[in-house]
Structures are given as structure tokens and as C-alpha cells.
Design a protein around this motif. Structure first.
Motif, PDB file in Angstrom:
ATOM      1  N   PHE A 168       0.835  -1.208   0.000  1.00 15.77           N
ATOM      2  CA  PHE A 168       0.000   0.000   0.000  1.00 15.77           C
ATOM      3  C   PHE A 168       0.867   1.254   0.000  1.00 15.77           C
ATOM      4  O   PHE A 168       0.629   2.194  -0.770  1.00 15.77           O
ATOM      5  CB  PHE A 168      -0.914  -0.038   1.229  1.00 15.77           C
ATOM      6  CG  PHE A 168      -1.601   1.265   1.541  1.00 15.77           C
ATOM      7  CD1 PHE A 168      -2.585   1.775   0.715  1.00 15.77           C
ATOM      8  CD2 PHE A 168      -1.263   1.970   2.688  1.00 15.77           C
ATOM      9  CE1 PHE A 168      -3.223   2.975   1.012  1.00 15.77           C
ATOM     10  CE2 PHE A 168      -1.888   3.167   2.994  1.00 15.77           C
ATOM     11  CZ  PHE A 168      -2.873   3.672   2.160  1.00 15.77           C
ATOM     12  N   HIS A 169       1.887   1.275   0.850  1.00 18.10           N
ATOM     13  CA  HIS A 169       2.773   2.448   0.916  1.00 18.10           C
ATOM     14  C   HIS A 169       3.519   2.652  -0.407  1.00 18.10           C
ATOM     15  O   HIS A 169       3.602   3.769  -0.919  1.00 18.10           O
ATOM     16  CB  HIS A 169       3.781   2.277   2.050  1.00 18.10           C
ATOM     17  CG  HIS A 169       3.168   2.175   3.409  1.00 18.10           C
ATOM     18  ND1 HIS A 169       2.154   2.992   3.832  1.00 18.10           N
ATOM     19  CD2 HIS A 169       3.440   1.347   4.467  1.00 18.10           C
ATOM     20  CE1 HIS A 169       1.817   2.678   5.082  1.00 18.10           C
ATOM     21  NE2 HIS A 169       2.585   1.687   5.468  1.00 18.10           N
ATOM     22  N   GLU A 170       4.072   1.583  -0.952  1.00 15.29           N
ATOM     23  CA  GLU A 170       4.858   1.692  -2.179  1.00 15.29           C
ATOM     24  C   GLU A 170       4.013   2.204  -3.349  1.00 15.29           C
ATOM     25  O   GLU A 170       4.513   2.919  -4.223  1.00 15.29           O
ATOM     26  CB  GLU A 170       5.479   0.337  -2.530  1.00 15.29           C
ATOM     27  CG  GLU A 170       6.574  -0.093  -1.563  1.00 15.29           C
ATOM     28  CD  GLU A 170       7.201  -1.421  -1.966  1.00 15.29           C
ATOM     29  OE1 GLU A 170       6.857  -1.927  -3.064  1.00 15.29           O
ATOM     30  OE2 GLU A 170       8.023  -1.937  -1.194  1.00 15.29           O
ATOM     31  N   ALA A 171       2.735   1.841  -3.361  1.00 13.40           N
ATOM     32  CA  ALA A 171       1.860   2.290  -4.445  1.00 13.40           C
ATOM     33  C   ALA A 171       1.718   3.802  -4.477  1.00 13.40           C
ATOM     34  O   ALA A 171       1.397   4.381  -5.521  1.00 13.40           O
ATOM     35  CB  ALA A 171       0.486   1.624  -4.316  1.00 13.40           C
ATOM     36  N   ARG A 186      -4.892   5.209 -10.463  1.00 10.07           N
ATOM     37  CA  ARG A 186      -5.542   4.518  -9.350  1.00 10.07           C
ATOM     38  C   ARG A 186      -5.016   3.101  -9.164  1.00 10.07           C
ATOM     39  O   ARG A 186      -4.684   2.422 -10.131  1.00 10.07           O
ATOM     40  CB  ARG A 186      -7.057   4.455  -9.575  1.00 10.07           C
ATOM     41  CG  ARG A 186      -7.766   5.760  -9.356  1.00 10.07           C
ATOM     42  CD  ARG A 186      -9.274   5.565  -9.360  1.00 10.07           C
ATOM     43  NE  ARG A 186      -9.783   5.194 -10.675  1.00 10.07           N
ATOM     44  CZ  ARG A 186     -10.064   6.055 -11.631  1.00 10.07           C
ATOM     45  NH1 ARG A 186      -9.882   7.345 -11.434  1.00 10.07           N
ATOM     46  NH2 ARG A 186     -10.530   5.638 -12.791  1.00 10.07           N
ATOM     47  N   GLU A 187      -5.005   2.669  -7.899  1.00 12.67           N
ATOM     48  CA  GLU A 187      -4.622   1.294  -7.567  1.00 12.67           C
ATOM     49  C   GLU A 187      -5.397   0.847  -6.334  1.00 12.67           C
ATOM     50  O   GLU A 187      -5.672   1.652  -5.432  1.00 12.67           O
ATOM     51  CB  GLU A 187      -3.119   1.211  -7.295  1.00 12.67           C
ATOM     52  CG  GLU A 187      -2.607  -0.176  -6.932  1.00 12.67           C
ATOM     53  CD  GLU A 187      -2.612  -1.146  -8.111  1.00 12.67           C
ATOM     54  OE1 GLU A 187      -3.452  -0.996  -9.027  1.00 12.67           O
ATOM     55  OE2 GLU A 187      -1.775  -2.062  -8.120  1.00 12.67           O
ATOM     56  N   VAL A 188      -5.755  -0.436  -6.313  1.00 13.48           N
ATOM     57  CA  VAL A 188      -6.419  -1.011  -5.145  1.00 13.48           C
ATOM     58  C   VAL A 188      -5.556  -2.136  -4.602  1.00 13.48           C
ATOM     59  O   VAL A 188      -5.027  -2.953  -5.364  1.00 13.48           O
ATOM     60  CB  VAL A 188      -7.839  -1.522  -5.484  1.00 13.48           C
ATOM     61  CG1 VAL A 188      -7.815  -2.537  -6.601  1.00 13.48           C
ATOM     62  CG2 VAL A 188      -8.514  -2.107  -4.251  1.00 13.48           C
ATOM     63  N   ILE A 189      -5.371  -2.142  -3.299  1.00 10.02           N
ATOM     64  CA  ILE A 189      -4.626  -3.193  -2.607  1.00 10.02           C
ATOM     65  C   ILE A 189      -5.595  -3.866  -1.651  1.00 10.02           C
ATOM     66  O   ILE A 189      -6.293  -3.191  -0.886  1.00 10.02           O
ATOM     67  CB  ILE A 189      -3.421  -2.622  -1.823  1.00 10.02           C
ATOM     68  CG1 ILE A 189      -2.393  -2.001  -2.774  1.00 10.02           C
ATOM     69  CG2 ILE A 189      -2.757  -3.719  -0.992  1.00 10.02           C
ATOM     70  CD1 ILE A 189      -2.616  -0.538  -3.039  1.00 10.02           C
ATOM     71  N   THR A 190      -5.677  -5.185  -1.705  1.00 15.88           N
ATOM     72  CA  THR A 190      -6.561  -5.911  -0.801  1.00 15.88           C
ATOM     73  C   THR A 190      -5.741  -6.690   0.220  1.00 15.88           C
ATOM     74  O   THR A 190      -4.662  -7.186  -0.095  1.00 15.88           O
ATOM     75  CB  THR A 190      -7.475  -6.881  -1.575  1.00 15.88           C
ATOM     76  OG1 THR A 190      -6.676  -7.806  -2.304  1.00 15.88           O
ATOM     77  CG2 THR A 190      -8.366  -6.123  -2.543  1.00 15.88           C
TER      78      THR A 190
END
Length: 453
Positions: free
Chosen positions: A27-30, A214-218
Motif C-alpha cells: 500500500f505504501h509503495e503504491a 488509481r490502484e487497489v490493494i486488498t
């Protein structure tokens, strides 16, 4: 006295001890690549904690050595909030500042006590703060403003800001107001929540609307390392069946639109050594702005069970980078590929030929069924039938495969072709399983017209 001083420093500089789990780090890297990020996770898995730690870093400029996310080299203006001021106080404010009802403990959150210059209180809500002035390592001061969705979009209007953190899912109008506040700075939007509202407008924006911004991390309960297996199962069992996927896996409810309506635990198996007599085949899905992805299948022909044993997914990388990552899967391993592998490219050589030139044993022709057809629906139904009948299993280590499996769905009866890269690679390999080979049993790449008998 020494122990007391060490304890005081630990309690008043919580940020220095932050060590993220792999999904939190993702999440942080994104943040270095995408302006808008959604961290969609189950309850009590660490999504809000990750949001607080990152917010504190941006406000103070104190980034750890391992940090690969976005960096601000100057003071910032930040908005942060949740559904109500009470929830903002008990969630965002508590993690950033400390216990809201005990002012003596302010400074025990993720913003170090030494960096809190001043605070202003919000009237009408006991213990709630309106703003915090935070010392930045550059010598200036950042400003943190606490908000609540219940105020409506008008109250989220402010001067230009650099970072907006929505903890819990915001209404559509509030979300877009947050984006508007960051337009001039191309600032960051971070959203952390459990998707209890299903395929809402905000969730759909990330999952269905393709954008390089945009990016989603689950993150699922299996990614939360602070729980033992027994604790995980106890937590899962504590929720009603219709809420389990959202509360433990961060999966929005897709209802009848879900393509694979199969419990994840029914197809998950722990990794094991593949028996020598089983045959294997890999599949690849080409991409650039959407990822290039791959999957390796092992086929137990006696029981007719397919196992997904490996997966790979990476965006915006050249052919040689993907080939370098995939060739260690085996020089004997046949590769199935889709129709676009025959497309002409600027260099004059199609993608399939480029991969062959890198030493990957691609099959002679694109992926088709034995009758020469290549229907997507037929492939999906084959996969679903195998899942339902216990003939499709996936190694628990294939995290990218499961991420796509959880969100794969239809809209208006049509398959939504988003975030299906590893699943597509799996489907191509399944279509060509007749060309699967035993490990090390054949290094002749001329696989045309040859198949398992």
C-alpha cells in the motif's frame, strides 16, 4: 531510571518502531506510482494503522530507510476523517495523536510527541480535535485538519491540500471533493476501509474504471501476521456468513454478478511437491498498462484435478524482464499464449516470437480448445465446473490469483475485463492442457500437433 526513559521514548515516538506487513508495505509503495489508492481490507487487520503511519511520515518528513513510497520534502496540508466526528476522534485521531480523552497521553500516537507543536479543539464533541500543527524536518510546519463525512462535501472544501486520507468509505460527493482539493498539487488520496457497502460508487471507481492514477490493494485475514491460525478461524466463525468475505478478506459483495461464486477455502490448498508423473503447463497474458501475468498449472490426470501452483504479475516492463522472471519455472515447461501474441509490433516482431527469442518454450500456436475455438465463456465455465466438483485447486501462495478471483464479476451479464490478468493466464493454460509435459521430460520446443495421450 534508564528503563523509564527508554519506555518514555518508545511511547512518544511510536513511528520509529513501525514495521509493516507485506500488504501494508505494498500500500505504501503504491503511493509513489498512483495518485489514488484504496486499501481494502477486513476488520482489524491493520488498514487504519497503515494509513496513520504513512500520514505521520508525510506530516513530519520522517521516512524510514526502507521507505519506497511517495516522499514530501516540505511541510504539507492534510485532510483526514471518517463518517462522524466521534469515529474520526476514536480512529484517525487516536492513532495519530493518542487517547482522545487523556490529554496527558497525547503524543503516544504515530505523530511523535516532540513534533506536535499545537492543537485546536472542536467544539461540541468531547476530546475531538479540529487541527494539529506538526513540525516538519525541513524546518517548517505541516497542518492536519480533521473532518467528518456527516458534514457533507461543503465542509471538506479547503485551500489546496497535499494529502487526503479517508478512513472508512466516503460518500461519492465527499470523495470527489477530496480529489478537487488536491488537483493543483497532484496530491495523494488514500482510502482505507472494509467494503461493507458492496460494489459502491467508490469501490467501482477503483475496480471498474481503468486509470493509471488509481490502484487497489486488498488484504485478507491471512495477511495479518499478528493472528495465529486458531485466532483467524475463531474470528471468521464469529461473523454471519453473508459478511465473512467483506469482514475477513476485504471483498465487496458482488451478489449474482460474481463469476466464481465458490468459497475460497474450497479451492485453497497448501503447497506441496508436484509428483514426477504429473504433467504441467504455463499460460501467459500479455500487457503493458495492465499487467503481464502468468500462471503454472499441474494436472493430476488420474483424478483429473488441476492445481494452480505459481503465479506472476507485473506491469509496464519489457519482454526480457518478464522472461527473466519466468524462465526459472523450467526450460521444459510449455507456454500457452493468447491471440494478441500474433499482433504486429513496432519492432516488426510479434510478442510470441519475442518471448521465444528470450528462450521461453512457447507453443507453436495461440491458445484454443481442441476443436479450434477460443470462447472466453467456455473457458470460464470449465474453470467453474472444476471448482464446484473439486477438480480445480490453487496453492495458497498464489496471492495475485486469489486477489483477482475475489473481484471477478459480470456487469449487465457481461464479464468485466478488469483485473483478470492471472485468471486469463490460467484459462489459456487450461485450454491447452493437452500439451502439458512432465517436469524435465521433454526439452524439444516443437510442440505443434503434439499432446498428452
Amino acid at each position: 531510571m534508564l528503563m523509564a526513559e527508554l519506555d518514555r521514548r518508545r511511547r512518544t515516538n511510536r513511528l520509529a518502531a513501525y514495521a509493516p506487513y507485506s500488504k501494508q508495505e505494498e500500500f505504501h509503495e503504491a503511493g509513489a506510482l498512483f495518485r489514488e489508492r484504496l486499501f481494502m481490507a477486513g476488520n482489524q487487520l491493520g488498514k487504519t494503522l497503515a494509513g496513520a503511519a504513512e500520514a505521520a511520515m508525510h506530516l513530519t518528513g520522517r521516512y524510514p530507510d526502507w521507505w519506497k513510497g511517495k516522499r514530501f520534502d516540505r511541510p504539507i496540508v492534510m485532510l483526514a476523517g471518517s463518517e462522524s466526528y466521534e469515529l474520526t476522534r476514536d480512529g484517525v485521531q487516536r492513532l495519530l495523536i493518542g487517547p482522545p480523552m487523556n490529554e496527558e497521553e497525547w503524543g503516544t500516537g504515530y505523530i511523535p510527541k516532540a513534533d506536535i507543536i499545537a492543537t485546536t479543539r472542536r467544539s461540541g464533541v468531547s476530546g475531538a480535535l479540529d487541527s494539529v500543527t506538526v513540525r516538519h524536518v525541513s524546518g517548517g510546519a505541516s497542518t492536519l485538519l480533521f473532518k467528518a463525512y456527516e458534514q457533507g462535501r461543503g465542509k471538506w472544501q479547503a485551500n489546496t491540500v497535499d494529502f487526503v486520507w479517508f478512513d472508512e468509505e466516503p460518500p461519492e460527493d465527499v470523495y470527489f471533493e477530496g480529489i478537487t482539493r488536491t488537483n493543483a498539487t497532484r496530491g495523494l488520496i488514500a482510502v482505507t476501509f472494509t467494503p461493507l457497502k458492496g460494489m459502491s460508487t467508490v469501490v467501482a471507481r477503483y475496480i471498474l474504471e481503468k486509470s493509471p492514477d488509481r490502484e487497489v490493494i486488498t488484504m485478507t485475514i491471512d495477511d495479518a501476521e499478528h493472528y495465529t491460525p486458531e485466532e483467524r478461524q475463531r474470528i471468521i466463525d464469529s461473523y454471519p456468513p453473508h459478511e465473512r468475505e467483506a469482514r475477513t478478506k476485504g471483498i465487496p459483495s458482488l451478489g449474482s454478478g460474481r463469476i466464481f461464486p465458490v468459497p475460497e477455502e474450497d479451492i485453497t490448498v497448501s503447497p506441496f511437491a508436484i509428483p514426477k508423473h504429473w504433467v504441467q503447463i504455463a499460460g501467459i497474458d500479455f500487457g503493458w498498462d495492465h499487467p503481464t501475468a502468468a500462471a503454472c498449472l499441474a494436472w493430476d490426470r488420474d483424478a483429473d484435478v488441476i492445481y494452480v501452483t505459481k503465479n506472476y504479475r507485473k506491469r509496464e516492463a519489457p519482454v526480457h524482464t518478464h522472461a527473466a522472471a519466468l524462465k526459472p519455472w523450467g526450460s521444459w515447461l510449455p507456454w500457452s499464449w493468447p491471440h494478441d501474441g500474433n499482433n504486429d509490433v513496432a519492432a516488426g516482431e510479434n510478442l510470441a516470437s519475442q518471448y521465444k527469442a528470450q528462450g521461453m518454450p512457447f507453443l507453436a500456436e495461440r491458445a484454443t480448445f481442441e476443436d479450434g475455438s477460443n470462447s472466453v465463456e467456455a473457458g470460464l465455465m470449465d474453470m467453474l465446473d472444476r471448482m464446484v466438483t473439486g477438480r480445480w485447486k490453487v496453492f495458497s501462495t498464489c496471492s495475485e490469483w486469489f486477489e483477482e478471483f475475489r473481484l471477478y464479476h459480470r456487469k449487465d451479464g457481461k464479464v468485466v475485463k478488469e483485473r483478470d490478468d492471472v485468471l486469463s493466464a490460467s484459462r489459456y493454460a487450461l485450454m491447452m492442457k493437452r500439451f502439458a509435459r512432465i517436469e524435465g521430460g521433454d526439452t524439444n520446443w516443437n510442440f505443434k500437433a503434439r499432446k498428452v495421450v
